[in-house]
Design an enzyme around this catalytic site. Structure first.
Site, PDB file in Angstrom:
ATOM      1  N   SER A 176       0.840  -1.201   0.000  1.00 47.70           N
ATOM      2  CA  SER A 176       0.000   0.000   0.000  1.00 47.70           C
ATOM      3  C   SER A 176       0.871   1.245   0.000  1.00 47.70           C
ATOM      4  O   SER A 176       2.091   1.176   0.169  1.00 47.70           O
ATOM      5  CB  SER A 176      -0.927   0.007   1.222  1.00 47.70           C
ATOM      6  OG  SER A 176      -0.182   0.298   2.398  1.00 47.70           O
ATOM      7  N   LYS A 183       5.280   0.646   9.479  1.00 47.52           N
ATOM      8  CA  LYS A 183       5.073   2.062   9.797  1.00 47.52           C
ATOM      9  C   LYS A 183       6.364   2.603  10.406  1.00 47.52           C
ATOM     10  O   LYS A 183       7.310   1.860  10.668  1.00 47.52           O
ATOM     11  CB  LYS A 183       3.926   2.258  10.799  1.00 47.52           C
ATOM     12  CG  LYS A 183       2.594   1.643  10.394  1.00 47.52           C
ATOM     13  CD  LYS A 183       1.949   2.339   9.220  1.00 47.52           C
ATOM     14  CE  LYS A 183       0.634   1.657   8.828  1.00 47.52           C
ATOM     15  NZ  LYS A 183       0.038   2.244   7.606  1.00 47.52           N
ATOM     16  N   SER A 202       0.820   3.731   2.234  1.00 46.63           N
ATOM     17  CA  SER A 202       0.797   4.421   3.523  1.00 46.63           C
ATOM     18  C   SER A 202       2.159   4.956   3.953  1.00 46.63           C
ATOM     19  O   SER A 202       2.240   5.808   4.825  1.00 46.63           O
ATOM     20  CB  SER A 202       0.252   3.498   4.616  1.00 46.63           C
ATOM     21  OG  SER A 202       1.167   2.461   4.903  1.00 46.63           O
ATOM     22  N   SER A 257      -2.965   6.812   6.010  1.00 48.34           N
ATOM     23  CA  SER A 257      -2.314   5.738   6.748  1.00 48.34           C
ATOM     24  C   SER A 257      -3.196   5.265   7.892  1.00 48.34           C
ATOM     25  O   SER A 257      -3.671   6.071   8.699  1.00 48.34           O
ATOM     26  CB  SER A 257      -0.958   6.219   7.300  1.00 48.34           C
ATOM     27  OG  SER A 257      -0.383   5.233   8.132  1.00 48.34           O
TER      28      SER A 257
END
Length: 263
Positions: free
Chosen positions: A84, A141, A86, A222
């Protein structure tokens, strides 16, 4: 249906190892004895040793390979693909990354139990972890808050322990703006969606002991700790440290233009 590759790898490694070892300890001698009675093995040569059963031969061939892969993947380095956006602009969809599995301590495969302390996640690290809401989906992250930190996110501005995290405007790239963010000694780039300030993801949090507050670099796109909470240490997988290939889809060609260290 999600496939648990670490579990499959562990099962295959143990299965092939047990079959191979069991044959060497218990079955091979009787097989050689029967062959000797039939004259297939001479006293000074083992060239005519009877052929191993198919399953034993397969296990003997695959066990060393599976064992090496298991050790490397569980304790040293594991590859992941970014699914993705994010973590844009740091990581793009289709980036293949390498994750250091021992940076935050050695953990048992599948169980995730830490057996050796090495170091703790640091502010600014790009970290892979298991999604707290299901305990199995891999997420990536950036570590923003450490245990005991007070985090505040207001008007698309990040505060840590009541201090505003410095940023520097770099460029307008509609529909986003590109900023450089300074987390302590670490510099990295983030995206902020243009338009009205504020919105989803605002709030204040205190990071519990043994847990970490994480956010994506694509701040307005996100799904992170602002929405589902902090990441417990026992769900940490490792530290992402390098991009080794970019391959967005099967209809495109792999590229090595983004190979490099993750900042």
């Amino acid at each position: 249906m999600d496939i648990d590759f670490p579990l499959i790898l562990v099962v295959l490694t143990f299965a092939t190892g047990i079959i191979w070892l069991g044959d060497r300890l218990f079955l091979r001698s009787s097989r050689l004895a029967r062959a000797a009675e039939g004259g297939a093995v001479t006293a000074d040569s083992d060239l005519e040793e009877p052929k191993e059963p198919y399953l034993v031969d397969l296990s003997r061939s695959f066990f060393p390979v599976l064992l090496v892969v298991l050790v490397l993947r569980s304790f040293l380095v594991e590859p992941f693909q970014i699914p993705s956006g994010s973590m844009l602009p740091t990581l793009e969809v289709g980036d293949f990354i390498l994750v250091n599995k021992y940076a935050y301590g050695l953990r048992l495969p599948v169980l995730g139990t830490k057996v050796l302390e090495v170091d703790d996640p640091q502010r600014g690290d790009v970290m892979v972890f298991k999604f707290p809401e299901d305990g199995k989906t891999n997420y990536i992250k950036r570590v923003v808050g450490l245990p005991g930190d007070h985090i505040r996110y207001r008007n698309k501005t990040l505060y840590i322990n009541d201090k505003k995290v410095p940023t520097e405007f770099l460029a307008s790239l509609p529909p986003v703006e590109l900023y450089r963010e300074f987390l302590g000694d670490l510099e990295h780039e983030i995206f902020i969606t243009m338009g009205r300030r504020g919105g989803a993801g605002e709030g204040e949090w205190t990071v519990p002991e043994g847990e970490y507050f994480v956010m994506g670099d694509n701040r307005d796109n996100s799904n992170d700790s602002r929405f589902w909470g902090t990441v417990p240490d026992d769900l940490v997988v490792g530290k992402a440290f390098a991009i080794w290939m970019h391959w967005e889809s099967l209809t495109s060609l792999p590229s090595f233009g983004r190979v490099g260290v993750i900042e």
